[in-house]
Design a protein around this motif. Sequence first.
Motif, PDB file in Angstrom:
ATOM      1  N   UNK A  45       0.512  -1.125  -0.207  1.00  0.00           N
ATOM      2  CA  UNK A  45       0.027  -0.207   0.024  1.00  0.00           C
ATOM      3  C   UNK A  45       0.695   1.411  -0.004  1.00  0.00           C
ATOM      4  N   UNK A  46      -0.016   2.163  -0.786  1.00  0.00           N
ATOM      5  CA  UNK A  46       1.125   3.854  -1.116  1.00  0.00           C
ATOM      6  C   UNK A  46       0.266   4.988  -0.994  1.00  0.00           C
TER       7      UNK A  46
ATOM      8  N   UNK B  62     -10.352   5.395   5.909  1.00  0.00           N
ATOM      9  CA  UNK B  62     -11.803   6.081   5.398  1.00  0.00           C
ATOM     10  C   UNK B  62     -11.217   6.386   3.897  1.00  0.00           C
ATOM     11  N   UNK B  63     -10.211   7.329   4.029  1.00  0.00           N
ATOM     12  CA  UNK B  63      -9.450   7.563   1.962  1.00  0.00           C
ATOM     13  C   UNK B  63      -9.078   6.129   1.910  1.00  0.00           C
ATOM     14  N   UNK B  64      -8.099   4.990   2.070  1.00  0.00           N
ATOM     15  CA  UNK B  64      -8.269   4.215   2.033  1.00  0.00           C
ATOM     16  C   UNK B  64      -9.124   3.288   1.544  1.00  0.00           C
ATOM     17  N   UNK B  65     -10.414   2.898   2.422  1.00  0.00           N
ATOM     18  CA  UNK B  65     -11.745   2.007   2.008  1.00  0.00           C
ATOM     19  C   UNK B  65     -12.617   2.451   1.323  1.00  0.00           C
ATOM     20  N   UNK B  66     -11.993   4.082   0.730  1.00  0.00           N
ATOM     21  CA  UNK B  66     -13.597   4.258  -0.092  1.00  0.00           C
ATOM     22  C   UNK B  66     -14.813   4.816   0.635  1.00  0.00           C
ATOM     23  N   UNK B  67     -14.584   5.638   1.988  1.00  0.00           N
ATOM     24  CA  UNK B  67     -15.408   6.067   2.385  1.00  0.00           C
ATOM     25  C   UNK B  67     -15.604   7.753   2.429  1.00  0.00           C
ATOM     26  N   UNK B  68     -15.362   7.592   1.522  1.00  0.00           N
ATOM     27  CA  UNK B  68     -14.725   9.362   2.378  1.00  0.00           C
ATOM     28  C   UNK B  68     -13.585   9.708   0.803  1.00  0.00           C
ATOM     29  N   UNK B  69     -14.548  11.055   0.302  1.00  0.00           N
ATOM     30  CA  UNK B  69     -13.921  11.946  -1.077  1.00  0.00           C
ATOM     31  C   UNK B  69     -13.011  11.931  -0.274  1.00  0.00           C
TER      32      UNK B  69
ATOM     33  N   UNK C 256      -8.641  13.542  -2.864  1.00  0.00           N
ATOM     34  CA  UNK C 256      -7.815  13.452  -3.364  1.00  0.00           C
ATOM     35  C   UNK C 256      -6.208  12.707  -2.740  1.00  0.00           C
ATOM     36  N   UNK C 257      -5.031  12.959  -4.203  1.00  0.00           N
ATOM     37  CA  UNK C 257      -3.980  12.455  -4.225  1.00  0.00           C
ATOM     38  C   UNK C 257      -3.694  10.789  -4.289  1.00  0.00           C
ATOM     39  N   UNK C 258      -2.683  10.709  -4.161  1.00  0.00           N
ATOM     40  CA  UNK C 258      -2.588   8.468  -5.268  1.00  0.00           C
ATOM     41  C   UNK C 258      -2.935   7.592  -4.051  1.00  0.00           C
ATOM     42  N   UNK C 259      -3.713   7.263  -4.257  1.00  0.00           N
ATOM     43  CA  UNK C 259      -3.627   5.781  -3.256  1.00  0.00           C
ATOM     44  C   UNK C 259      -3.368   5.030  -4.066  1.00  0.00           C
ATOM     45  N   UNK C 260      -2.262   3.290  -4.251  1.00  0.00           N
ATOM     46  CA  UNK C 260      -2.002   2.490  -4.493  1.00  0.00           C
ATOM     47  C   UNK C 260      -2.225   1.039  -3.715  1.00  0.00           C
ATOM     48  N   UNK C 261      -2.463   0.145  -4.181  1.00  0.00           N
ATOM     49  CA  UNK C 261      -2.664  -1.221  -3.905  1.00  0.00           C
ATOM     50  C   UNK C 261      -1.800  -2.600  -4.796  1.00  0.00           C
ATOM     51  N   UNK C 262      -0.891  -2.737  -4.329  1.00  0.00           N
ATOM     52  CA  UNK C 262       0.448  -3.742  -5.020  1.00  0.00           C
ATOM     53  C   UNK C 262       0.735  -2.648  -6.609  1.00  0.00           C
ATOM     54  N   UNK C 263       0.702  -1.604  -6.755  1.00  0.00           N
ATOM     55  CA  UNK C 263       0.974  -0.649  -7.553  1.00  0.00           C
ATOM     56  C   UNK C 263       0.326  -0.401  -8.383  1.00  0.00           C
ATOM     57  N   UNK C 264      -1.172  -1.043  -7.942  1.00  0.00           N
ATOM     58  CA  UNK C 264      -2.459  -0.259  -9.036  1.00  0.00           C
ATOM     59  C   UNK C 264      -2.897   0.615  -8.122  1.00  0.00           C
ATOM     60  N   UNK C 265      -3.727   1.346  -8.892  1.00  0.00           N
ATOM     61  CA  UNK C 265      -4.369   2.710  -8.402  1.00  0.00           C
ATOM     62  C   UNK C 265      -5.712   1.998  -7.769  1.00  0.00           C
ATOM     63  N   UNK C 266      -6.309   2.439  -6.811  1.00  0.00           N
ATOM     64  CA  UNK C 266      -6.714   1.914  -5.368  1.00  0.00           C
ATOM     65  C   UNK C 266      -8.007   2.664  -6.103  1.00  0.00           C
ATOM     66  N   UNK C 267      -9.311   2.657  -6.316  1.00  0.00           N
ATOM     67  CA  UNK C 267     -10.020   3.471  -6.932  1.00  0.00           C
ATOM     68  C   UNK C 267     -12.073   2.772  -6.084  1.00  0.00           C
TER      69      UNK C 267
ATOM     70  N   UNK D 229     -15.737  -2.006  -4.479  1.00  0.00           N
ATOM     71  CA  UNK D 229     -14.890  -2.222  -5.474  1.00  0.00           C
ATOM     72  C   UNK D 229     -13.621  -2.775  -4.135  1.00  0.00           C
ATOM     73  N   UNK D 230     -13.449  -1.308  -3.576  1.00  0.00           N
ATOM     74  CA  UNK D 230     -12.341  -1.750  -2.584  1.00  0.00           C
ATOM     75  C   UNK D 230     -12.110  -2.324  -1.882  1.00  0.00           C
TER      76      UNK D 230
END
Length: 235
Positions: free
Chosen positions: A5-6, A48-55, A57-68, A73-74
């Motif tokens: 995770x990054x 909450x930003x990681x798990x998609x429960x709050x809006x 900005x910025x980049x969140x990657x899981x295993x090198x892929x964008x977490x969206x 979905x998360x």
Amino acid sequence: MKTLLELDGVAARYGPVQALTDVSLVVREGEVVAVLGANGAGKTTTLRAISGTVSRTGAIDLDGKSLKGGPEAIAKAGVAHVPEGRGTFVDLTVTENLKLGAYTRRDRSVKADLERIAEYFPWMTERGGQRAGTLSGGEQQMLALGRALMSRPRLLLLDEPSLGLAPMVVREFFRIVRQLNEDEGLTVLVVEQDARIALRASQRAYVLEVGHVALTGTSSELEGDESIRRSYLGY
């Protein structure tokens, strides 16, 4: 170790209130990483930003892929979030709660995973027909952890697991988390108000201060620095 995770420059707000301004952190595969800080520092919002429960900005990657995407979905991407306050389904039984944890999976090994969870929590098999709402607070927290494990997550997010629990229950909870990390290589990002127990359960830690990372280091370094303990960790 490989980065799982990054977060890079993550910001989030609740209406006019800026909760995160610039959070960057890394969690490597097989690590337990703690996020510490005072109330209002942005710890819960980070999860909450990681798990998609709050809006956010910025980049969140899981295993090198964008977490969206949103929470479903998360979750399908392999992230399990145990929120503050446990979040068990109080009108469902223990077993029904556990089975709900596997709802994002398409395989048929749910029975095998119930047996796997029982190795860590034998009482859940013995009391599988009991309504979750009749469990103690500590038992509900354990059930929330067990339900999250049923999804076979690549990354487990824990938000304030010690909140409202007796010290003995908290020690047992973190003992099981450490065992899961050692036995199964489970990667964990834990937000915790009790800095002492979080540092002893983790390998590395980040200290948040008003929505940004103020300090980072190995858990032993942070725990061993008296000035850091007094200024940031409250003990």
